[in-house]
Design an enzyme around this catalytic site. Structure first.
Site, short mmCIF file in Angstrom:
data_model
loop_
_atom_site.label_atom_id
_atom_site.label_comp_id
_atom_site.label_asym_id
_atom_site.label_seq_id
_atom_site.Cartn_x
_atom_site.Cartn_y
_atom_site.Cartn_z
N ASP A 286 0.84 -1.19 0.00
CA ASP A 286 0.00 0.00 0.00
C ASP A 286 0.88 1.24 0.00
O ASP A 286 2.11 1.13 -0.06
CB ASP A 286 -0.97 -0.01 1.20
CG ASP A 286 -2.32 0.56 0.80
OD1 ASP A 286 -2.37 1.72 0.38
OD2 ASP A 286 -3.33 -0.17 0.90
N HIS B 30 -2.68 3.36 -4.65
CA HIS B 30 -2.09 2.82 -3.41
C HIS B 30 -0.67 2.30 -3.65
O HIS B 30 -0.28 1.26 -3.15
CB HIS B 30 -2.98 1.71 -2.84
CG HIS B 30 -4.26 2.23 -2.27
ND1 HIS B 30 -4.32 2.86 -1.05
CD2 HIS B 30 -5.52 2.24 -2.76
CE1 HIS B 30 -5.58 3.23 -0.80
NE2 HIS B 30 -6.32 2.87 -1.83
N GLU C 154 -9.66 3.10 -5.58
CA GLU C 154 -9.31 4.47 -5.19
C GLU C 154 -8.15 5.04 -6.02
O GLU C 154 -7.06 5.27 -5.51
CB GLU C 154 -8.97 4.50 -3.69
CG GLU C 154 -10.17 4.06 -2.85
CD GLU C 154 -9.93 4.10 -1.34
OE1 GLU C 154 -10.88 4.44 -0.62
OE2 GLU C 154 -8.82 3.81 -0.89
#
Ligand SMILES: [Zn+2]
Length: 480
Positions: free
Chosen positions: A126, A192, A256
């Site tokens: 991440d 990420h 995202e």
């Protein structure tokens, strides 16, 4: 006398009396007529037998016996015929934001196996850390695995990080396999990715990413998908992933991904022109589809978060995890033949407090959403519950958040829906606490499971939960 097992078995017949294994040992026997992962345990005073469909069924018979066994070593005389409702029953652990030791992961896996989970989705990378040792890209181990501070709320100055060695990863995979659990590794891309970009800034659109992130939220810096070098590095990394993880499925994230960097990048704009698209969501789909095709050529199958459905033409074989879908795309996906896993944010995200997601709410979530056709219902293959660790910094807290809510997800994934009963479940969950304790899991105490009477703090607690929820739903993108 009722028996206490989590997840609740499909059929139980009581004979009365006790079976003593030391007097007449239990025998195991294969019975291919039983459903997949199914078993039938027959215990009478004069003998015991466990028939099983396959390796899974044999293992689950043993887990049921483990819960059924009294402290004196005897069992109630019963016949239990059992098989899971869903073929996919998973728990996810975020080891990127905060790591767990190999021993801690094994403790968690042991408890999950007892509850008949059969997939471990391992979130390994991440923005805040890279946790898979790489042979081809040592800078990932030296730079991407480390960040300047431990906590995300203020700079504590404690350098934090490390990664699981290849040997440790193989050890975890083998430990899971012995317990009928397949590991699904996740390398989250193209968003990420700040930790990787800190070591390989040339793969960003700006070339200016300088450090592994030390804060939570959505990050503007993502992989530059206009550059060929990005695709080359990702595929070489996935070669390493496939070498370490023998399971067919590989999670490639896809959640995202803010479009700003791509919109302002010459390479990304050029790629959009070549594709004949103007929407960055289509560029996202293109990247995910290329990676999915690469995995497919290696005999693997890509899994992603539901954000990848936005672009509209996601490859049909990509499995989709439904964590937050306000527009019904996952329902359309299942109805049109795509596989979907349900892990609803409001019910199954275990990093949120019991005040926001009480046990009864997790237990009450039905993965068969309204709008699914018969085909769609068949394509919802199961449930998964994630524990994200931005604010779950140690194993004690992780266990507090996961237990007993993981038990609720286990039961939803296994038990026929007509047998689900919250009150009965809570009693069985309480009865299982001592066995969990012997494994090394200290659950949240029962008084915290279902906060009802919060008294004068109720208004404040509700306000806090609302703020958390809104903050998460509209997770603002950081400023450039
Ligand atoms: Zn770019």
């Amino acid at each position: 006398m009722a028996i206490s097992i989590v997840p609740r078995p499909a059929h139980v017949t009581h004979y009365g009396g006790r079976y003593d294994e030391t007097l007449c040992p239990l025998t195991y026997r294969a019975d291919p007529s039983l459903p997949a992962e199914g078993y039938r345990i027959t215990l009478r005073a004069d003998g015991g037998e466990a028939a099983y469909a396959d390796d899974g069924g044999r293992f689950y018979a043993a887990q049921t016996l483990r819960q059924l066994r009294a402290p004196d070593g005897t069992y109630p005389c019963v016949c239990i015929e059992d098989a899971p409702r869903y073929p996919y029953r998973a728990f996810m652990v975020d080891s990127a934001r905060h790591m767990q030791s190999v021993a801690q992961l094994k403790t968690l896996i042991e408890a999950a196996a007892l509850l008949k989970f059969n997939r471990f989705h391992w979130h390994l990378t991440d923005d805040q850390g890279w946790r898979m040792e790489s042979q081809s890209f040592p800078r990932l181990n030296e730079i991407s695995a480390w960040r300047a501070c431990d906590g995300f709320l203020n700079d504590d100055g404690v350098r934090y990080g490390g990664c699981y060695t290849r040997e440790e990863i193989r050890d975890i995979v083998a430990f899971c396999a012995e317990r009928q659990i397949t590991v699904i590794p996740e390398i989250d891309m193209p968003g990420h990715m700040v930790a990787l970009l800190a070591a390989y800034p040339d793969l960003s659109c700006t070339g200016r990413v300088t450090a592994v992130s030390t804060h939570a939220g959505i990050h503007k810096d993502v992989l530059c998908v206009g550059k060929d070098a990005t695709f080359q590095m990702m595929t070489r990394l996935l070669d390493e992933v496939c070498d370490l993880f023998p399971g067919e499925w590989v999670h490639i994230g896809g959640d995202e991904v803010p479009p700003q960097r791509w919109q302002n990048c010459e390479d990304c704009r050029a790629r959009m022109r070549r594709l004949g698209v103007t929407d960055p969501a289509a560029l996202h789909s293109d990247f995910i589809n290329r990676i999915a095709a690469y995995l497919k050529a290696k005999g693997r199958r890509a899994v992603t978060w539901n954000d990848t459905l936005k672009g509209g033409d996601l490859d049909r074989d990509v499995v989709v995890c439904n964590w937050m879908d306000k527009t019904g795309r996952c329902i359309d996906r299942a109805n049109s033949g795509g596989l979907v896993i349900e892990e609803d944010f409001f019910h199954y995200y275990l990093d949120y407090p019991y005040g926001m997601t009480p046990l009864r709410k997790t237990y009450g979530f039905d993965p068969m959403r309204a709008g699914l056709t018969e085909i769609g219902r068949a394509n919802v293959i199961g449930v998964e519950t994630p524990i994200w660790t931005e604010f779950v910094r140690d194993f004690k807290q992780l266990c507090f958040m996961c237990f007993p809510r993981m038990l609720a997800v286990a039961e939803r994934g296994w038990t026929p829906p007509q047998l689900l009963n919250g009150k009965d479940f809570a009693a069985r969950a309480r009865a299982l606490l001592p066995l969990l304790q012997t494994i090394g899991i200290t659950a949240a105490p029962p008084k915290t499971w279902d906060p009802r009477a919060l008294g004068r703090w109720k208004g404040l607690a509700q306000h806090y939960c609302r703020v958390l929820r809104v903050a998460h739903e509209n997770r603002g993108v950081e400023e450039a």
